[in-house]
Design an enzyme around this catalytic site. Sequence first.
Site, PDB file in Angstrom:
ATOM      1  N   LEU A 327       0.998  -1.296  -0.464  1.00 22.06           N
ATOM      2  CA  LEU A 327      -0.288   0.085   0.218  1.00 22.06           C
ATOM      3  C   LEU A 327       1.002   1.052  -0.038  1.00 22.06           C
ATOM      4  O   LEU A 327       1.607   1.416   1.212  1.00 22.06           O
ATOM      5  CB  LEU A 327      -0.753   0.179   0.598  1.00 22.06           C
ATOM      6  CG  LEU A 327      -2.174  -1.026   1.036  1.00 22.06           C
ATOM      7  CD1 LEU A 327      -2.915  -0.904   2.918  1.00 22.06           C
ATOM      8  CD2 LEU A 327      -3.112  -0.794   0.145  1.00 22.06           C
ATOM      9  N   THR A 328       0.707   2.044  -1.147  1.00 29.80           N
ATOM     10  CA  THR A 328       1.542   3.591  -1.377  1.00 29.80           C
ATOM     11  C   THR A 328       1.072   4.253  -0.460  1.00 29.80           C
ATOM     12  O   THR A 328       0.324   4.529   0.592  1.00 29.80           O
ATOM     13  CB  THR A 328       1.013   4.282  -2.241  1.00 29.80           C
ATOM     14  OG1 THR A 328       1.560   2.842  -3.669  1.00 29.80           O
ATOM     15  CG2 THR A 328       1.890   4.840  -2.747  1.00 29.80           C
ATOM     16  N   CYS A 411      -0.317  -0.841 -11.596  1.00 29.12           N
ATOM     17  CA  CYS A 411      -0.651   0.945 -10.730  1.00 29.12           C
ATOM     18  C   CYS A 411      -1.537   1.708 -11.975  1.00 29.12           C
ATOM     19  O   CYS A 411      -0.895   1.646 -12.735  1.00 29.12           O
ATOM     20  CB  CYS A 411       0.646   1.684 -10.613  1.00 29.12           C
ATOM     21  SG  CYS A 411      -0.029   2.529  -9.645  1.00 29.12           S
ATOM     22  N   LYS A 450       1.274  -8.742 -10.533  1.00 26.95           N
ATOM     23  CA  LYS A 450       0.827  -8.094 -10.082  1.00 26.95           C
ATOM     24  C   LYS A 450      -0.861  -6.999 -11.558  1.00 26.95           C
ATOM     25  O   LYS A 450       0.241  -6.543 -12.261  1.00 26.95           O
ATOM     26  CB  LYS A 450      -0.055  -7.007  -8.691  1.00 26.95           C
ATOM     27  CG  LYS A 450      -1.537  -6.488  -8.211  1.00 26.95           C
ATOM     28  CD  LYS A 450      -1.086  -5.692  -7.064  1.00 26.95           C
ATOM     29  CE  LYS A 450      -2.468  -5.147  -6.484  1.00 26.95           C
ATOM     30  NZ  LYS A 450      -2.662  -4.243  -7.138  1.00 26.95           N
ATOM     31  N   ASN A 513      -7.598 -10.191  -5.467  1.00 27.02           N
ATOM     32  CA  ASN A 513      -8.023  -8.626  -4.685  1.00 27.02           C
ATOM     33  C   ASN A 513      -9.106  -7.514  -4.998  1.00 27.02           C
ATOM     34  O   ASN A 513      -9.380  -7.887  -6.431  1.00 27.02           O
ATOM     35  CB  ASN A 513      -6.668  -7.610  -5.482  1.00 27.02           C
ATOM     36  CG  ASN A 513      -5.827  -7.126  -4.751  1.00 27.02           C
ATOM     37  OD1 ASN A 513      -5.818  -5.248  -5.820  1.00 27.02           O
ATOM     38  ND2 ASN A 513      -6.131  -6.720  -3.659  1.00 27.02           N
ATOM     39  N   GLY A 514      -9.316  -7.285  -4.173  1.00 26.86           N
ATOM     40  CA  GLY A 514     -10.283  -6.069  -4.723  1.00 26.86           C
ATOM     41  C   GLY A 514     -11.727  -6.528  -3.478  1.00 26.86           C
ATOM     42  O   GLY A 514     -12.395  -7.465  -3.641  1.00 26.86           O
ATOM     43  N   ARG A 539      -7.595  -1.640   0.592  1.00 28.33           N
ATOM     44  CA  ARG A 539      -8.590  -0.675   1.364  1.00 28.33           C
ATOM     45  C   ARG A 539      -8.986  -1.684   2.639  1.00 28.33           C
ATOM     46  O   ARG A 539      -9.029  -0.863   4.358  1.00 28.33           O
ATOM     47  CB  ARG A 539      -9.008  -0.361   0.582  1.00 28.33           C
ATOM     48  CG  ARG A 539      -8.616   0.525  -0.647  1.00 28.33           C
ATOM     49  CD  ARG A 539      -9.240   0.947  -1.327  1.00 28.33           C
ATOM     50  NE  ARG A 539     -10.712   0.410  -2.549  1.00 28.33           N
ATOM     51  CZ  ARG A 539     -11.045   0.602  -2.378  1.00 28.33           C
ATOM     52  NH1 ARG A 539     -11.683   2.087  -2.214  1.00 28.33           N
ATOM     53  NH2 ARG A 539     -12.192  -0.517  -3.090  1.00 28.33           N
TER      54      ARG A 539
END
Length: 673
Positions: A327-328, A411, A450, A513-514, A539
């Site tokens: 996670l950025t 990204c 990814k 993912n999601g 998230r």
Amino acid sequence: MADDRPEPCPVAADPSPPPPPTPEELVARGVAPVKPAFLRPAPVRDAPSEDGGRASGAVPLEKKSKRQFRRDRKQEQESVLRLCVAVAKSGNVDACKFGASCRFTHDIDAYLAQKPADLEGTCPFTVLGQPCPYGLTCRFSGTHKDNHAPSESHEINTLSKDVQKLLWKTKYKFPRASEQIKHLGLKEVIKIKASALAEDRSADRDNPDVSCELNGDEKTESSCNTAVNVEHDSSLCEEMDKLGGEPLDGDSVARAAKKSKIEVVEINKEGAGTHDTKLEPEDPNLVNGLEVPSNIPSSCRVDLVATPHLRERKIIDFREKLYLAPLTTVGNLPFRRLCKTLGADITCGEMAMCTNLMQGQASEWALLRRHSSEDLFGVQICGAFPDTVARTIELVDNECSFDFVDINMGCPIDLVVNKGAGSSLLSKPMRIKSIVQASSAVTKRPLTVKVRTAFFEGRNRADSLVSDIYDWGASAITIHGRSRQQRYSKNADWDYINQCAQKAPDDLHVIGNGDIFSFTDWNRHVSGSSKISTCMIARGALVKPWIFTEIKEQRDWDITSGERLNILKDFTGFGLEHWGSDTKGVETTRHFLLEWLSYTCRYIPVGLLDVVPQQLNWRPPSYCGRDDLETLMASDSAADWVRISELLLGKVPEGFTFAPKHKSNSYDRAENG
């Protein structure tokens, strides 16, 4: 006498107020169904100020000129608050080896007179039984004890000065990556005239990967002052076309040659190579069966590292392990430590750009740091070209400790996509193949990739990758169920993720993912599909990091505000240990805490919902919590986040301002999710 006045109009009865919407109706509209007893009118807020809504009463700052910046920098350097590190650590003014020529102040009394008051609590290093490395500058110096035990760092993957200098001077060698690029048939690039390159070292620091191409014996001038000749080469045009580029003319070939970023060898004036590894095969033009250009001296030739078979690699079983996504900004080392304490199994560092790592930027290398508690740890890198990614992986493979490396090809950020990296690669499948093949050959650690479903919505193409990416060298692929165009809007397409998993080879781990936000989401996607190895949680972990505990204990945790505050305290303790317990470290910890609070405010306690569990795309209405602290934590105002930080790190400095980087509370912005 008759009354001529008009008859009064009958007064219509007040219509009954409409019934409140049912929880099902609220869910259909994307609004969280909070119990009516906790609803309240939305707070009245002042109009957005000129400073962008920053949490402060300070006057908006005007843009400073360069002269003002220089003046401020000089004043800062002359400030008594810049106490010498050696003096601060020892408390002795004679401890500094530079003496009077030191750039920092040695006046301890003047420093202590202006030092901010100590914070409540105990120094995090004292808690660990270690001497505090910040000494007098620590904001908890009153709790220090005489401790002469050697200090021990639990963080690894720091950038050494020697390696950094080699990267600055572009003298770090990449024999495995260079030979693999040559093995794949990509264009050879050779740097010559080291003296000319040294003269332009400052330019190379800005773009250290600029290199020159050698075509036979013909040479012309290039941007890095290296004599080369770049003619229209049909083989180069064909290669660039395979990589997803446009047909090239002569000028385009020259630009492509500069950007190819493949460094093989430096040749000095005598023609001798500078590689340490020397190989003189029986056939001078063959190395491990591969033809080597005759203009490269034999002393410069390096053994080609054979691509390790996937069965020879270290195997990581991703199945049903709780995977914290890279996670950025918020996925920093203290946050990952916190998630480990709450049940995460796999952690991954923040995305690091290949070019910045190759330039030796300390800030980028900090993203690769690993804590000793991260027992299964990966690094994530992002690059646009096969040689750049391969050399970066060889670099971190030599200098860092990690269990797997992940290449980010999903990204959606414009700054990354415009450079040809991230999700831009989804439109260039042949370049993906070259990147994976070149990268997997330079390391024996597992390589993962990814991706997103596609670049444009409705044009899914991830399914065309999963059938081949294992043969190219990847051990696992993570699929985010959205396209680049969607960013984080709409729901993740798990049906398509399952389709991709069905097409994947049996030995390839497919990670979904999601929108994982509860243990029921996890169970539905992992247990419901035998082909999906695990789910990456992104998230959902930002909003409620205790999601890992919920999954392991298979329950919806109705966590109290006090328990949430204790989690925040743990984060600040980890942050002070990582960023430092001096004033700068405290404010850095505060900054990242506030960035994280911009996500946690979206959490709605289980006891306040009519429908459980909460979904990630629900918009919370204005509501009050079961106590004042819970109400404060539910606020989407940056000023309230600052108040929470003051409960943990003391008062903010005068003139403090904050604006969230990701603006996660702006639901009307698709890119903010």
